[in-house]
Design a protein around this motif. Structure first.
Motif, mmCIF file in Angstrom:
data_model
loop_
_atom_site.group_PDB
_atom_site.id
_atom_site.type_symbol
_atom_site.label_atom_id
_atom_site.label_comp_id
_atom_site.label_asym_id
_atom_site.label_seq_id
_atom_site.Cartn_x
_atom_site.Cartn_y
_atom_site.Cartn_z
ATOM 1 N N PRO A 126 -4.389 9.541 -11.517
ATOM 2 C CA PRO A 126 -5.485 8.601 -11.762
ATOM 3 C C PRO A 126 -6.077 8.817 -13.155
ATOM 4 O O PRO A 126 -5.757 9.797 -13.838
ATOM 5 N N THR A 127 -6.921 7.915 -13.569
ATOM 6 C CA THR A 127 -7.652 8.100 -14.818
ATOM 7 C C THR A 127 -8.383 9.436 -14.722
ATOM 8 O O THR A 127 -9.025 9.725 -13.713
ATOM 9 N N THR A 128 -8.261 10.242 -15.752
ATOM 10 C CA THR A 128 -8.777 11.608 -15.734
ATOM 11 C C THR A 128 -9.685 11.850 -16.932
ATOM 12 O O THR A 128 -9.346 11.461 -18.053
ATOM 13 N N LEU A 129 -10.808 12.489 -16.673
ATOM 14 C CA LEU A 129 -11.738 12.877 -17.734
ATOM 15 C C LEU A 129 -11.775 14.398 -17.784
ATOM 16 O O LEU A 129 -11.945 15.050 -16.753
ATOM 17 N N ALA A 130 -11.586 14.933 -18.985
ATOM 18 C CA ALA A 130 -11.645 16.381 -19.177
ATOM 19 C C ALA A 130 -12.417 16.682 -20.454
ATOM 20 O O ALA A 130 -12.480 15.857 -21.369
ATOM 21 N N HIS A 131 -12.980 17.861 -20.503
ATOM 22 C CA HIS A 131 -13.673 18.300 -21.711
ATOM 23 C C HIS A 131 -12.669 18.921 -22.667
ATOM 24 O O HIS A 131 -11.645 19.464 -22.249
ATOM 25 N N HIS A 133 -12.138 20.781 -26.856
ATOM 26 C CA HIS A 133 -12.706 21.358 -28.075
ATOM 27 C C HIS A 133 -12.172 20.624 -29.309
ATOM 28 O O HIS A 133 -12.575 20.898 -30.421
ATOM 29 N N ARG A 134 -11.270 19.660 -29.128
ATOM 30 C CA ARG A 134 -10.561 19.019 -30.234
ATOM 31 C C ARG A 134 -11.410 18.080 -31.078
ATOM 32 O O ARG A 134 -11.013 17.720 -32.181
ATOM 33 N N HIS A 135 -12.561 17.634 -30.583
ATOM 34 C CA HIS A 135 -13.438 16.763 -31.360
ATOM 35 C C HIS A 135 -14.873 16.962 -30.867
ATOM 36 O O HIS A 135 -15.091 17.406 -29.738
ATOM 37 N N PRO A 136 -15.859 16.638 -31.696
ATOM 38 C CA PRO A 136 -17.264 16.934 -31.350
ATOM 39 C C PRO A 136 -17.874 16.044 -30.271
ATOM 40 O O PRO A 136 -19.035 16.239 -29.926
ATOM 41 N N GLY A 137 -17.133 15.115 -29.697
ATOM 42 C CA GLY A 137 -17.638 14.365 -28.550
ATOM 43 C C GLY A 137 -17.426 15.155 -27.274
ATOM 44 O O GLY A 137 -18.053 14.881 -26.255
ATOM 45 N N TRP A 138 -16.500 16.129 -27.329
ATOM 46 C CA TRP A 138 -16.215 17.079 -26.256
ATOM 47 C C TRP A 138 -15.621 16.459 -24.985
ATOM 48 O O TRP A 138 -15.515 17.126 -23.971
ATOM 49 N N ILE A 139 -15.247 15.179 -25.024
ATOM 50 C CA ILE A 139 -14.725 14.501 -23.831
ATOM 51 C C ILE A 139 -13.461 13.728 -24.194
ATOM 52 O O ILE A 139 -13.445 12.996 -25.191
ATOM 53 N N ASP A 140 -12.420 13.859 -23.367
ATOM 54 C CA ASP A 140 -11.206 13.056 -23.478
ATOM 55 C C ASP A 140 -10.965 12.369 -22.144
ATOM 56 O O ASP A 140 -11.235 12.950 -21.086
ATOM 57 N N PRO A 151 -0.169 9.380 -21.202
ATOM 58 C CA PRO A 151 -0.582 8.695 -22.432
ATOM 59 C C PRO A 151 -1.491 9.592 -23.269
ATOM 60 O O PRO A 151 -2.071 10.553 -22.750
ATOM 61 N N ALA A 152 -1.609 9.283 -24.530
ATOM 62 C CA ALA A 152 -2.480 10.056 -25.423
ATOM 63 C C ALA A 152 -3.916 9.996 -24.919
ATOM 64 O O ALA A 152 -4.364 8.950 -24.432
#
Length: 174
Positions: A126-131, A133-140, A151-152
């Motif tokens: 399913p669509t997944t949200l994870a934290h 460290h790769r960018h300052p929004g802290w969320i992918d 997918p990216a």
């Protein structure tokens, strides 16, 4: 004489133990899943051990917030926990989001948007949200997908961006 004995450097073993999560029921939010030594020990001690261990092993598993704190991009572990807790408050209030308490790389967990699986014709993720460290929004966010590589990740620029775009992220299709 080779005996097949594998010896791990002591620092690697110490780091592995620092990440180990005690088994303790079902966590429904990151705050309930923060039980490892890295979550409870004095922050300076955690960062020092991480730096020593990562000097010995580049691909060291570690929580996203620790990587950011060690790199000087996040002021403190407490700030990382606050990011996780604010996201948890938002997602717990929305139907369909489920916290998965076993994360990768020493993280406390991630979120899945279960209704997104209905868009799949075969088993998948399913669509997944994870934290991160790769960018300052802290969320992918990774869109729902089946088979093949994921997918990216879609970088989210923090909680205001997540709140403003949550409906769009929930409607992602494979």
């Amino acid at each position: 004489m080779h005996r097949g004995l594998h010896v791990e450097p002591l620092i690697g073993l110490e780091w592995s133990e620092a990440l180990e999560q005690p088994v303790a029921g079902e966590a429904t939010a990151p705050g309930e899943a923060r039980r490892a030594w890295v979550h409870r020990a004095p922050e300076a001690q955690v960062v020092a051990l991480y730096r020593a261990a990562s000097a010995a092993e580049r691909a060291l598993p570690a929580p996203w917030w620790l990587r950011a704190v060690a790199a000087g991009e996040l002021p403190s572990r407490r700030e990382g926990f606050a990011v996780e807790d604010r996201v948890a408050k938002l997602l717990n209030a929305r139907p369909g989001w489920v916290f998965v308490p076993w994360g990768v790389d020493g993280d406390a967990g991630y979120w899945e948007f279960m209704p997104s699986e209905r868009a799949l014709v075969e088993p998948g993720m399913p669509t997944t949200l994870a934290h991160t460290h790769r960018h300052p929004g802290w969320i992918d966010v990774v869109a729902v997908h089946a088979g093949g590589p994921a997918p990216a990740p879609i970088p989210v620029r923090g909680l205001p961006d997540l709140r403003a775009n949550l409906s769009r992220l929930e409607s992602l299709r494979p």
